[in-house]
Scaffold this motif. Structure first.
Motif, mmCIF file in Angstrom:
data_model
loop_
_atom_site.group_PDB
_atom_site.id
_atom_site.type_symbol
_atom_site.label_atom_id
_atom_site.label_comp_id
_atom_site.label_asym_id
_atom_site.label_seq_id
_atom_site.Cartn_x
_atom_site.Cartn_y
_atom_site.Cartn_z
ATOM 1 N N TYR A 1 53.296 49.191 36.793
ATOM 2 C CA TYR A 1 53.412 50.584 37.351
ATOM 3 C C TYR A 1 55.134 50.542 37.282
ATOM 4 O O TYR A 1 55.460 51.503 37.039
ATOM 5 C CB TYR A 1 53.501 50.779 38.847
ATOM 6 C CG TYR A 1 53.904 52.277 39.204
ATOM 7 C CD1 TYR A 1 53.039 52.822 39.667
ATOM 8 C CD2 TYR A 1 54.623 51.739 40.242
ATOM 9 C CE1 TYR A 1 53.395 54.527 39.941
ATOM 10 C CE2 TYR A 1 55.629 53.146 41.177
ATOM 11 C CZ TYR A 1 55.082 54.310 40.573
ATOM 12 O OH TYR A 1 55.225 55.419 41.008
ATOM 13 N N VAL A 2 56.600 49.387 37.996
ATOM 14 C CA VAL A 2 56.757 49.293 37.350
ATOM 15 C C VAL A 2 57.670 49.264 35.463
ATOM 16 O O VAL A 2 58.120 50.274 35.604
ATOM 17 C CB VAL A 2 58.193 48.380 37.554
ATOM 18 C CG1 VAL A 2 59.471 48.390 37.231
ATOM 19 C CG2 VAL A 2 57.672 48.542 39.572
ATOM 20 N N PHE A 3 56.826 48.689 35.281
ATOM 21 C CA PHE A 3 56.976 49.227 33.883
ATOM 22 C C PHE A 3 57.357 50.248 32.751
ATOM 23 O O PHE A 3 57.506 50.764 31.631
ATOM 24 C CB PHE A 3 56.123 47.891 33.003
ATOM 25 C CG PHE A 3 56.524 47.994 31.675
ATOM 26 C CD1 PHE A 3 57.383 46.932 30.969
ATOM 27 C CD2 PHE A 3 54.878 48.185 30.629
ATOM 28 C CE1 PHE A 3 57.457 46.714 29.339
ATOM 29 C CE2 PHE A 3 55.477 48.126 29.226
ATOM 30 C CZ PHE A 3 57.064 47.260 28.667
ATOM 31 N N GLU A 4 56.038 51.094 33.153
ATOM 32 C CA GLU A 4 55.304 51.724 33.470
ATOM 33 C C GLU A 4 55.698 52.964 33.621
ATOM 34 O O GLU A 4 56.620 54.483 32.250
ATOM 35 C CB GLU A 4 54.252 52.491 33.415
ATOM 36 C CG GLU A 4 53.076 51.365 32.732
ATOM 37 C CD GLU A 4 50.993 52.072 33.242
ATOM 38 O OE1 GLU A 4 51.516 53.847 32.938
ATOM 39 O OE2 GLU A 4 50.774 51.848 32.800
ATOM 40 N N LYS A 5 57.168 53.293 34.338
ATOM 41 C CA LYS A 5 57.656 53.974 34.807
ATOM 42 C C LYS A 5 59.227 53.467 34.228
ATOM 43 O O LYS A 5 60.377 54.646 33.178
ATOM 44 C CB LYS A 5 58.326 54.106 35.914
ATOM 45 C CG LYS A 5 58.071 54.818 37.160
ATOM 46 C CD LYS A 5 58.200 53.891 38.748
ATOM 47 C CE LYS A 5 59.700 54.106 39.680
ATOM 48 N NZ LYS A 5 59.912 54.860 40.885
ATOM 49 N N GLU A 6 59.776 52.182 33.488
ATOM 50 C CA GLU A 6 60.391 51.960 32.135
ATOM 51 C C GLU A 6 60.178 53.379 31.144
ATOM 52 O O GLU A 6 61.299 53.261 30.284
ATOM 53 C CB GLU A 6 60.749 50.598 31.538
ATOM 54 C CG GLU A 6 60.669 50.361 33.443
ATOM 55 C CD GLU A 6 62.824 50.079 33.709
ATOM 56 O OE1 GLU A 6 63.623 49.984 32.977
ATOM 57 O OE2 GLU A 6 63.113 50.653 34.475
#
Length: 738
Positions: free
Chosen positions: A84-89
């Motif tokens: 989830y955090v990565f996809e936000k990046e």
RNA sequence: GGCCGUUUAGCUCAGUGGUAGAGCGCUGCAUUCACAUUGCAGAUGUCGGAGGUUCAAAUCCUCCAGCGGCCACCA
């Protein structure tokens, strides 16, 4: 000695000293083991992590009381969370997971995590944690993946795993299904639409699912509708007339709405159950991208919310809406991560049957083989285990341990849906047979593979379980295990083989109470299943760390206290102590700068008592000791007696994990009895060369230091080395608890 | 709706049948003294409400109310 204890001057030196002299490793003695709850590999320290201090206190206390205490650390890949955090990046770069095949995406996340990991250990070291960092385990280490896969294989062999089309809460934004524990319920006002439905009027908040209705239900005892039960009714809808069966089921609350419910098994968990009971057809009208499909006729392709608006307008035009209750309050299930409405939908999932697995867990808890501190969590755990349903373990994300399954694909292959990127990076979706017939090779598909979704039940393709690809004509399952499936096996992958003899079950598990059900329950379950014993004896749950007013810290509220700032400003000892001082066990931990400052003042008090003794020691070393006068003798005797009583009390508190009480009593004694009273009473004698009294003061003081060392490791070790030489360590001391 | 916890000083919280406590804050006094990151003295409480048990209740019991947590349901 300086007039003040400057923590920053000592902390690094002291920690390096511990590290270089093997104090992070266990020593000889009776084994005592704590496994560190693995923080997310890419996390940085937040106030909540401060509570790991509890584990460190226990490790140090056990070391001082003669145990070979060992604290094994590790990090978690935290599948969903991290992706989830990565996809936000990715979104910042205007990209999404859909732009990449799964292998590429996995590698990208791996790099991302690698770049961000390691920070939390540096921060843990700053807090003084006596963990054996060399032994750190990551939940995506080879041996962990192998172990977890073996567990899965064993569970399949023993019939504990099944695949099923099951209604799950699916987040169309995050692109994965969620377990019951991962959904949030929120209260919200939504319009409740009263639809004209053949001879009935029925209430619904989700008119867009009506294309998937396969029955209408009433309560069996509802006289108003008794005549219709088991008959077909004809309904005028947006797509023309259709027939639907009326069924009787006691889930229907005759007092709600009109007492008539439309049943949409594909898109509502209750309706799904009702459908199973009455053997109803399942008609899927919403795809997992959150859009209506061809069954919705002209509404196909629209997103749920848009479709709803349009459908309502059209129904109104046709006069099919009797009324709308705009103030209907109900609870909605939303994604705990992104907060969006979840779409109950049916997708193939891997499930663990929990009925047989949870029974030993319940028994072990009832028999007290695992103890919970505070006690209230025992009850909470048991009540949750009772209602625990089968556990859906598959997640449609790439960041995690892939479910080690391979589907056999031959010429007649079908019933396997694939999402894959072709050479031009165009996303293709459909049954694999469609592509193979058009001359596309399996290799092309696998090289751009995003997701595989195989049918279940009688349509289920054959598969083998293997970590490696078993041959050219196999397609990998793309689902990964729920993070808790792997971290649930944490106690089984962290110890060395030979350590299971005397370090298992481990002794203490201190962790945040909000993962009691996610994690603690699963660890006990896996351990009882695979090792026939509980994984740990005592579970100590600490509650959320909140701000000074007891409000949960959050960036949006601006009340976040950064632990590292506090450590830099006031020292690690002060920060550690502030998490314990004046709190109830297991209650909310209120953290405020005021409190940290108060604890810093306490470290300074400890330091200055030492300074007083040290100064007089060096001055009076050559003075011949005098005879004690009676009053002085009486005072020192009193002091020793009082300390003796305190000592016993502290041991009792520590054995029952009453850390706050233990620390509070030490604080009170050191400051207000030892410093304010005894030193003041004995000051004259000491400063005029009474060596014997000074020796008694020093003896009691050093013993006090040892007692408080687990709470405030740096100031105590710093003073110890000043008194006893820079190669000595307070950690070599022994507290006799017998 | 069910279960659990909680309510004590201005704030945050300890306390457990026997004279109400701490930290922070507040008031006054003290300075070449180990420490002003200090010391001494002090003010502030119907211990949520109502009943009960007891020689004695903040503490045990019952009911009520507020707050919090967990679970279930919500067409």
């Amino acid at each position: 000695m300086d007039p003040r204890f400057e923590a920053s001057k000592y902390e690094n030196t002291i920690y390096n000293f511990w590290e270089q002299n093997g104090y992070l490793q266990s020593k000889k003695g009776k084994p005592y083991t704590i496994l560190m709850p693995p923080p997310n590999a890419n996390a940085s320290l937040h106030a909540g992590h401060g509570m790991y201090t509890i584990d460190d206190i226990v490790i140090r206390w056990k070391r001082l009381t003669g145990y070979a205490s060992l604290w094994i650390p590790g990090t978690d890949h935290a599948g969903f969370e991290t992706q989830y955090v990565f996809e936000k990046e990715l979104a910042k770069k205007e990209q999404s997971r859909l732009n990449f095949d799964r292998e590429t995406l996995y590698k990208m996340i791996f790099e991302f995590v690698k770049d961000n990991s390691g920070l939390i250990y540096t921060q843990f070291k700053k807090l003084g944690f006596l963990a054996d960092w060399k032994r750190s385990v990551f939940t995506l280490d080879k041996q962990v993946i192998a172990y977890v896969s073996d567990t899965f294989k064993q569970m399949v062999t023993e019939g504990l795993v099944y695949r099923d089309n099951y209604i799950v809460n699916y987040c169309t934004y995050c692109g994965t299904s969620l377990a019951e524990l991962e959904v949030k319920h929120i209260e919200r006002k939504d319009p409740l639409y009263y639809l004209k439905y053949g001879p009935f009027v029925l209430a619904t908040v989700r008119p867009e699912t009506k294309f998937g209705d396969t029955a209408v239900a009433v309560h069996p005892k509802d006289k108003r509708y008794r005549q219709w039960i088991n008959k077909d009714i004809e309904v005028e809808g947006l797509l023309g007339k259709f027939k639907v069966k009326v069924i009787a089921d006691s889930v229907v609350d005759p007092t709600f709405g009109t007492g008539v419910v439309k049943i949409t098994p594909a898109h509502d968990p209750n309706d799904f159950e009702t459908g199973k009971r009455h053997d109803l057809e399942i008609k899927k009208v919403i795809n997992i991208d959150g859009r209506l499909n061809e069954l919705a006729g002209p509404y196909a392709g629209l997103k749920v919310k848009v479709a709803r608006q349009k459908i309502i307008e059209d129904l109104q035009k046709k006069g099919l809406i009797e009324k709308i209750d705009e103030n209907y309050e109900h609870s909605v299930t939303v994604c705990y991560k992104c907060g969006r409405d979840l779409e109950p939908t049916i997708i193939p999932n891997w499930f663990i049957k929990v009925d047989l697995l949870k029974k030993p867990v319940i028994d072990a808890i009832l028999e007290g083989k695992v103890r919970f501190i505070p006690k209230k969590y025992k009850k909470q755990m048991l009540s949750w285990l009772e209602v625990m349903h089968d556990w859906p373990i598959s997640r449609q994300i790439v960041w995690g341990i892939r479910i080690p399954v391979w589907y056999k694909v031959d010429k007649n292959a079908k019933n396997i849906n694939v999402w894959w990127l072709d050479k031009n990076k165009k996303l293709n979706y459909g049954d694999i047979s469609k592509f193979l017939k058009n001359g596309i090779t399996l290799k092309e598909i696998t090289s751009g593979l995003q997701q595989v979704s195989a049918e279940t039940g009688s349509k289920q393709p054959s598969f083998v379980i293997s970590n490696e690809c078993p041959g050219d004509d196999y397609l990998p399952e793309t689902n990964t295990f729920d993070t808790w499936f792997s971290s649930g096996q944490w106690p089984l992958v962290t110890l060395k083989k030979e350590e299971y003899k005397d370090r298992f079950p481990t002794d203490f598990m201190g962790t945040l109470s909000d993962i009691l059900k996610f994690w603690i329950s699963r660890m006990i379950m896996f351990s009882l299943y695979l090792k026939k014993t509980v994984p740990f004896k005592d579970v100590y749950l600490w509650s959320m760390v909140a701000d000074s007013k007891g409000v949960k810290m959050s960036k949006s509220k601006g009340n976040v206290v950064n632990p590292i700032d506090m450590v830099n400003k006031y020292g690690a000892d002060a920060f550690r102590a502030s998490l314990l001082f004046g709190i109830g066990e297991g209650g909310t931990v209120n953290l405020s700068e005021d409190k940290v400052r108060a604890m810093r003042n306490f470290t300074n008090k400890i330091w200055n008592i030492g300074r007083f003794i040290y100064m007089n020691r060096s001055q009076s070393s050559k003075v011949i000791s005098q005879n004690l006068d009676l009053k002085t003798k009486k005072t020192t005797d009193e002091m020793e007696t009082e300390f003796g009583i305190l000592r016993k009390k502290i041991i009792k508190y520590m054995n029952s994990y009453k850390f706050s009480a233990a620390f509070g009593d030490l604080y009170e004694f050191i400051w207000h009895r030892f410093a304010d009273f005894y030193i003041e009473q004995l000051k004259e004698a000491v400063t005029t060369g009474d060596n014997q009294t000074l020796e008694t003061l020093e003896k009691v003081y050093l013993n006090m230091l040892i007692m408080i060392h687990p709470f405030m490791p740096y100031v105590t070790e710093s003073i110890w080395q000043i008194f006893n030489g820079s190669s000595s360590s307070i950690l070599e001391s022994k507290i006799n608890v017998s």
